[in-house]
Design an enzyme around this catalytic site. Structure first.
Site, PDB file in Angstrom:
ATOM      1  N   LYS A  83     -12.604 -89.444 -44.625  1.00  0.00           N
ATOM      2  CA  LYS A  83     -13.271 -90.156 -43.780  1.00  0.00           C
ATOM      3  C   LYS A  83     -14.353 -90.780 -44.602  1.00  0.00           C
ATOM      4  CE  LYS A  83     -13.996 -88.590 -39.053  1.00  0.00           C
ATOM      5  NZ  LYS A  83     -14.867 -87.511 -38.543  1.00  0.00           N
TER       6      LYS A  83
HETATM    7  C1  E4P Z   1     -14.950 -88.039 -34.852  1.00  0.00           C
HETATM    8  O1  E4P Z   1     -14.279 -87.976 -35.911  1.00  0.00           O
HETATM    9  C2  E4P Z   1     -16.250 -87.359 -35.137  1.00  0.00           C
HETATM   10  O2  E4P Z   1     -15.747 -86.003 -35.586  1.00  0.00           O
HETATM   11  C3  E4P Z   1     -16.396 -87.108 -33.317  1.00  0.00           C
HETATM   12  O3  E4P Z   1     -15.629 -87.360 -32.430  1.00  0.00           O
HETATM   13  C4  E4P Z   1     -17.944 -86.908 -32.944  1.00  0.00           C
HETATM   14  O4  E4P Z   1     -18.197 -86.633 -31.739  1.00  0.00           O
HETATM   15  P1  E4P Z   1     -19.470 -86.216 -31.204  1.00  0.00           P
HETATM   16  O5  E4P Z   1     -20.284 -87.331 -30.903  1.00  0.00           O
HETATM   17  O6  E4P Z   1     -19.476 -85.425 -30.068  1.00  0.00           O
HETATM   18  O7  E4P Z   1     -20.378 -85.268 -32.391  1.00  0.00           O
END
Ligand code: E4P
Length: 217
Positions: A83
């Protein structure tokens, strides 16, 4: 639509995986913090439970640092998906890692143009953050729809991974629009099965069944 679990909680991931609900996992630095474990141990363990892509996020902000961290994270298991953040260095790393045959998830996407850049950099996944867009008074689902249309217009292979999902309605809307993947926190994923009329109907059937005095097996 594929279901990914948005969590670094190994116990929750194992439970959902046993239900056959997990096509992949997404983690991020905040989720690793919450897990209390080291990124290496947690990522390795998740990869031993889930066969699909498990996103592990780099924290370096420069290209060289990202590539170094990606080599480490990618060495943890074959199904680690790297990522990277939506920055120019992140996109450069995306292109290089993709050329090495690694799946890349470009994260922190908040506009259709950013998603266009990620697709052009060869990303396997783009992660538009629905909930965080909603939080600032805009419409996260509109972003998913725009990206879907742009990717379809040009036949981009990048998968739309709806992220920052907060409600069961987000899951339904993302499915209606045609997101390829939705990454969902465990509690929201479990909430998908719930409906008050299902509970009420089951109670009524069981009560009537008890009155028959019968047994099926
Ligand atoms: C996605 O890969 C992220 O880890 C996640 O969906 C972020 O979500 P949040 O806005 O609830 O922290």
């Amino acid at each position: 639509m594929k279901f990914f679990v948005d969590s670094a909680d190994v116990k929750e991931i194992r439970e959902l995986s046993e239900l056959g609900l997990v096509d992949g996992v997404t983690t991020n630095p905040s989720l690793i913090l919450k897990s209390g474990g080291s990124i290496a141990d947690v990522t390795r363990e998740i990869c031993s439970i889930v066969a699909g892509p498990v996103s592990a996020e780099v924290v370096a902000t420069d290209y060289d640092g990202m590539m170094r961290e990606a080599a480490f994270l990618g060495g943890l298991a074959d199904n680690v998906c790297i990522k990277v953040p939506m920055t120019f260095d992140g996109l450069k790393a995306c292109r290089a890692l993709t050329a090495q045959g690694r799946k890349v998830n470009v994260t922190l996407c908040f506009s259709a143009n950013q998603a266009l850049l990620a697709a052009k950099a060869g990303a396997a996944f783009i992660s538009p953050f629905i909930g965080r867009v909603d939080d600032i008074g805009l419409d996260g689902m509109e972003l998913i729809a725009e990206i879907r249309q742009i990717y379809d217009n040009y036949d981009f292979g990048t998968e739309v991974l709806a992220a920052s999902v907060r409600t069961v309605n987000h899951v339904k809307q993302a499915a209606l629009i045609g997101a390829d993947v939705v990454t969902v926190p465990p509690a929201t994923l479990k909430a998908l099965v719930k409906h008050p009329l299902t509970d009420k109907g089951l109670d009524a059937f069981l009560a009537d069944w008890a009155k028959t005095g019968q047994k099926i097996a």
